[in-house]
Design an enzyme around this catalytic site. Structure first.
Site, mmCIF file in Angstrom:
data_model
loop_
_atom_site.group_PDB
_atom_site.id
_atom_site.type_symbol
_atom_site.label_atom_id
_atom_site.label_comp_id
_atom_site.label_asym_id
_atom_site.label_seq_id
_atom_site.Cartn_x
_atom_site.Cartn_y
_atom_site.Cartn_z
ATOM 1 N N GLY A 95 0.842 -1.204 0.000
ATOM 2 C CA GLY A 95 0.000 0.000 0.000
ATOM 3 C C GLY A 95 0.869 1.242 0.000
ATOM 4 N N ASP A 130 0.521 1.381 9.182
ATOM 5 C CA ASP A 130 0.061 0.521 10.284
ATOM 6 C C ASP A 130 1.067 0.406 11.435
ATOM 7 O OD1 ASP A 130 -2.131 0.087 8.725
ATOM 8 O OD2 ASP A 130 -1.619 -1.963 8.156
ATOM 9 N N MET A 180 -7.583 2.108 9.657
ATOM 10 C CA MET A 180 -6.859 0.939 9.156
ATOM 11 C C MET A 180 -6.079 0.265 10.287
ATOM 12 S SD MET A 180 -5.608 1.701 5.300
ATOM 13 C CE MET A 180 -6.790 1.654 3.949
ATOM 14 N N GLY A 181 -5.651 -0.941 10.024
ATOM 15 C CA GLY A 181 -4.931 -1.732 11.017
ATOM 16 C C GLY A 181 -5.413 -3.158 10.911
ATOM 17 N N ARG A 182 -4.693 -3.906 10.086
ATOM 18 C CA ARG A 182 -5.109 -5.281 9.786
ATOM 19 C C ARG A 182 -4.875 -6.207 10.981
ATOM 20 N NH1 ARG A 182 -5.939 -8.456 5.254
ATOM 21 N NH2 ARG A 182 -6.045 -6.600 3.970
ATOM 22 N N ARG A 205 -23.772 6.115 13.938
ATOM 23 C CA ARG A 205 -23.337 6.209 12.529
ATOM 24 C C ARG A 205 -21.855 5.880 12.427
ATOM 25 N NH1 ARG A 205 -26.781 9.818 9.739
ATOM 26 N NH2 ARG A 205 -28.777 9.761 10.821
HETATM 27 O O1 F6P Z 1 -0.888 -0.450 4.119
HETATM 28 C C1 F6P Z 1 -1.514 -1.379 4.958
HETATM 29 C C2 F6P Z 1 -2.971 -1.171 4.922
HETATM 30 O O2 F6P Z 1 -3.133 0.153 5.258
HETATM 31 C C3 F6P Z 1 -3.836 -2.050 5.828
HETATM 32 O O3 F6P Z 1 -4.150 -1.516 7.072
HETATM 33 C C4 F6P Z 1 -5.086 -2.228 5.005
HETATM 34 O O4 F6P Z 1 -5.747 -3.411 5.345
HETATM 35 C C5 F6P Z 1 -4.556 -2.264 3.637
HETATM 36 O O5 F6P Z 1 -3.441 -1.413 3.612
HETATM 37 C C6 F6P Z 1 -5.564 -1.867 2.598
HETATM 38 O O6 F6P Z 1 -4.928 -1.585 1.421
HETATM 39 P P1 F6P Z 1 -5.545 -1.631 -0.047
HETATM 40 O O7 F6P Z 1 -7.004 -1.476 0.096
HETATM 41 O O8 F6P Z 1 -4.907 -0.472 -0.717
HETATM 42 O O9 F6P Z 1 -5.125 -2.916 -0.622
#
Ligand code: F6P
Length: 341
Positions: free
Chosen positions: A10, A127, A169-171, A265
């Site tokens: 990303g 992240d 974000m934060g997988r 919301r």
């Molecule tokens: O860069 C990591 C991240 O920000 C994750 O937190 C997120 O899941 C992912 O990128 C989403 O990226 P894309 O939708 O661009 O593939």
């Protein structure tokens, strides 16, 4: 010596600052030549390599994104991937690579280095989940954007006395959620490292209403309810094979609304967190990473990643950095207990 530069995964604010710093020092101090690899590992599969010199990196310091393009391509998932990477490097006389990426891109770099490809890694990701470095560049900018969004949402939440859920974000890690949530005065922060109890979340929401305040819930996209599964909008996969996240925020607002009887919301920040100009801190960190990465190339110290430890930039083995993700320590999360509810 000719050095290839590649940005993968990303995009992230500060990528261009690293490229500029690497090229400036490499040309001015070491008289290196440079080649830009287009679109991450994809460029090495397709032979997409472009010239890179000082004029081409002028003016890019404050620009978001990456002038080289990026992708989530994994060469090891392609037939003859390794050989095609080697062929491209040989065809363009590239002696060494600087790989700027997060856990996936650097994971591939670790594997390639194991196959003898000389390279140095630079940790990027909003992240902040790369091990061995206190911070990755991009994180500071993302936290700033998320905090500003939360500040703005407070006024709407209070005007309408409704719950506002902010999905960030934060997988695998809740670094953005925790930092922005604390900076923005959220009263519920949900992170992947700590499965949450929905009943408790609703209690925390109600306790805020009782004192005439509107609740702000910050949730990381990878957060999961206790005894539940990750909530997803759909099951689509990215090129690296990861399921695309997002969906938890909408789900949570619906549940909170139904269980508390009060309007809730959601705002999903999504790519807004990654876009645009890097913060001064990220420009500073990215610039330092670039300077130290080209020094590592000069020293022939391959298979290493530059990392921030305290205020110093050090080199650590890429294999250590990519062995596992850096997640939020439970004791750090617990420090903020007094603000929850
Ligand atoms: O860069 C990591 C991240 O920000 C994750 O937190 C997120 O899941 C992912 O990128 C989403 O990226 P894309 O939708 O661009 O593939």
């Amino acid at each position: 010596m000719k050095v290839g530069v590649l940005t993968g995964g990303g995009d992230c604010p500060g990528l261009n600052a690293v490229i500029r710093s690497v090229v400036r020092k490499g040309v001015q101090e070491y008289a290196f030549d440079f080649a830009g690899v287009r679109d991450g590992w994809l460029g090495l599969l397709q032979g997409a390599v472009v010239p890179l010199d000082i004029p081409s990196v002028r003016g890019i310091l404050p620009r978001g994104g990456t002038i080289l393009g990026s992708s989530r391509t994994n060469p090891f998932k392609h037939e003859d991937g390794l050989q095609r990477v080697r062929d491209t490097l040989a065809a363009h006389d590239v002696d060494a690579l600087i790989v700027i990426g997060g856990e996936d891109t650097l994971g591939v770099a670790t594997e390639l280095n194991g196959h003898g490809v000389p390279l140095v890694g630079v940790p990027k990701t909003i992240d902040n989940d790369v091990s061995g470095t206190d911070y990755t560049f991009g994180f500071n900018t993302a936290v700033g954007i998320a905090t500003e969004a939360i500040d703005r949402l407070h006024t709407t939440a209070e005007s309408h006395m409704r719950t506002l859920v902010v999905e960030v974000m934060g997988r695998h890690s809740g670094w953005i959620a925790l930092h922005a949530g604390i900076a923005g005065g959220a009263n519920v922060i949900l992170i992947p490292e700590r499965p949450f109890d929905l009943e408790q979340v609703c209690e925390q929401v109600m306790s805020r209403f009782k004192i005439n305040y509107a609740p702000i819930v910050v949730v990381a996209e990878g957060a999961v309810p206790k005894e539940g599964q990750m909530i997803l909008k759909d099951q689509s996969l990215d090129e690296f094979g990861h399921v695309r996240l997002s969906g938890i925020g909408e789900w949570l607002a619906r549940e909170i609304s139904e269980r508390t009887g009060k309007d809730a919301r959601t705002t999903v920040l999504g790519h807004v967190q990654r876009g645009g100009t890097p913060s001064p801190y990220d420009r500073w960190l990215a610039t330092r990473f670039g300077l130290h990465a080209i020094d590592a190339v000069k020293d022939g110290d391959f298979g290493m990643m530059v990392a921030l430890q305290g205020t110093r930039i050090v080199r650590i083995p890429l294999a250590d950095a990519t062995a596992k993700a850096k997640v939020v320590d439970p004791s750090l999360y617990d420090e903020f207990e007094v603000f929850f509810g």
